[in-house]
Each structure stands twice: as structure tokens, then as C-alpha cells.
Design an enzyme around this catalytic site. Sequence first.
Site, mmCIF file in Angstrom:
data_model
loop_
_atom_site.group_PDB
_atom_site.id
_atom_site.type_symbol
_atom_site.label_atom_id
_atom_site.label_comp_id
_atom_site.label_asym_id
_atom_site.label_seq_id
_atom_site.Cartn_x
_atom_site.Cartn_y
_atom_site.Cartn_z
ATOM 1 C CG HIS A 244 -2.594 4.210 4.021
ATOM 2 N ND1 HIS A 244 -2.400 3.337 2.992
ATOM 3 C CD2 HIS A 244 -3.937 4.372 4.124
ATOM 4 C CE1 HIS A 244 -3.561 2.981 2.487
ATOM 5 N NE2 HIS A 244 -4.519 3.598 3.155
ATOM 6 C CG ASN A 245 -4.481 6.838 7.667
ATOM 7 O OD1 ASN A 245 -4.311 6.983 6.460
ATOM 8 N ND2 ASN A 245 -4.543 7.861 8.506
#
EC number: 2.3.1.191
Length: 330
Positions: A244-245
Site C-alpha cells: 500500500h501507498n
Amino acid sequence: MKEFTIKEINDILKGEIVGDTTFKINGPEQLERATTNQISFIGNRKYVNLWETSKACAAIINDSLVVEPGENRAIIRVKNADLAMAKILELFNPDPPKFETDIHPTAVVHESAIIGEGCKIGANCYVGNDVVLGDGVVLYPNVSIFDETTIGNNTVVWSGTVIRERCVIGSNCIFHTNVSIGADGFGYRPSEDGRSLVKIPHIGNVIIGNYVEIGASSTVDRGKFSSTILGDGCKIDNLVQIAHNCVLGRSCIMAGSSGLAGSVTLGDGVIIGGSSSIKDHLTIHAGAVVGGGSGVMNDVAAGKSVVGYPATDSRDMFRQWVALRKLAKG
């Protein structure tokens, strides 16, 4: 079967023919396995000796190498045999699987979805609410595209791939079998009583640029707050994890079984070797190279090469390995 003369092959490559052959060429093959109707490639000096025993009627070679063609055999000298090989492989590339209908009757396409011109949707596909497919998108059988996802023109999605809701996919991408785009990131915290784990919701999405290719069974997780981003031209091998991210710049390469923990940033042109692991919240700056099997625990400067576990400057690490071997020998 496709067949070409050596001259027709060279019309594509625009190299220099040395020697000649009367054989028609019906495909490429490795030097050791080639038959008299096949063409091969020599991009490195260590393969030159294999030409003498190879049955190939022709070879494409780097112009820095010295190779004699031999009787009824030809070579084509080019600046870069690897790039020339790519053109030849494209020339002999078989046609992809055919669709008898543009949208298979077993596919489920929501009435709100917008389907561009020339799209192909295979058997048992699912296209959800407010999905937008650009012109020429191909979904092979058993692909799922969830709500509000947008896919650009001419992107090809192979069987088993799942693209979760609200993702934004560019044009001319290729996702191979069983790719996962936009699944929840891995985030948990101990509960207040310390007796269980609390799941951290991930409410972001994934944004993927143009001309991105993702190999089989690789995963790109959605952002916790905003977006996980892959820039234009990134090439991702099989079995790669992008958490994620993470943010990847343009034309990054990640080899098989490598992984990025959450919120890693890769600059333009970064290369991650196979089975390498990158700690969360690090930045690997533009042009840096991470050697295969490395564990990166700190930021990596632009253009730097690191290797080892923990990863360090490749020159320093190689010196350490030499010293250890000498020490082992007494």
C-alpha cells in the site's frame, strides 16, 4: 507457417549481412537447439564458439564480435543483438487467442458500464457498476473488474486477474494471469485489550500509468489513504508484491519474487533484482540498482548500486566477500 529469406529478415533489422543462405527461415531458436531453417542470436563473446556446432542457418550478432558465417550460412551484424532479437520474436509471434464474439454471453457486464469500441470480453468475466473500458480493451475469460474502475485504450488483461474498485489503469498495459490490483493493504494493530488484532481499513486505490506490464500472480495493493502509483513504462515480473501507498516512477523494473513494503518510493528507472526486499517508508532514488536477494534497510542514493543483506554499496560488499573468502582459506 511463416517463412522469410535472410534478406527479408534484414529488411526489418537493417543490419549488415555477411555470407548467404538458401534456407528459408521459419523461426528463432537457441544456438544449441536450432535447426537448419532457424535463426539464432549471439550477443556475447562466450557464445561465439557455439556457432561452429550449431545447425542454425543464420545468426544475428553484435557488430563488436568476429564470427565467420560458414558454408550456406549467414550472419547479420547489428549494434544490439538483444534489441534485434525482440524484433524477430515479434515477427514470429503467434496470433493471440481468438474471440468468436466481442462479448461472450456468459460475461456479466453491468448496464452502467461504458464499453469502448473494439473491446473483447471473454467468458465468465465480470464488469461492475460504472466501469469504463477504453477502445480496444481485451479481457480474457474469468477476469473481474470491480466498480468505478477505469481502463485505458488497448490494455490487455489475462485470465484470473482481479482489478478492485476505483482503480485507474492506463493505456497499452498488459496484466498477465492471476494479477491482483487494488486488494487491501496489510495493516493491523493490537486491540486495546491486547488480545486480538484490529484491521486497518485501506480506503485508497491504485493508479497505473501507460505501457505498464505486470507478470503472473503479482499484487499491487490499494493505498491506505490515497493511491498506490505505478508510473508509465514500469515492468513488473511474476510473483512481485507492491504494498500500500508505494509510488514507482517511470520505467522501473522489479524482478521475480521481489517485494516492496508499505510507502516505498522508487525513482525513475530503478531496478530491483529478484527476491529482494525493501523496508517500508524508504526511498530508492532514480537510476539506483538493488542486486538480487538483497535486503534494503535504508534509503539508496540516485545511481547507486547496492547488494547484500543488509544491502550496502556493491563495491564495499564485494570487497567484504573477497576478504571473507581469504579468511576462510586461512
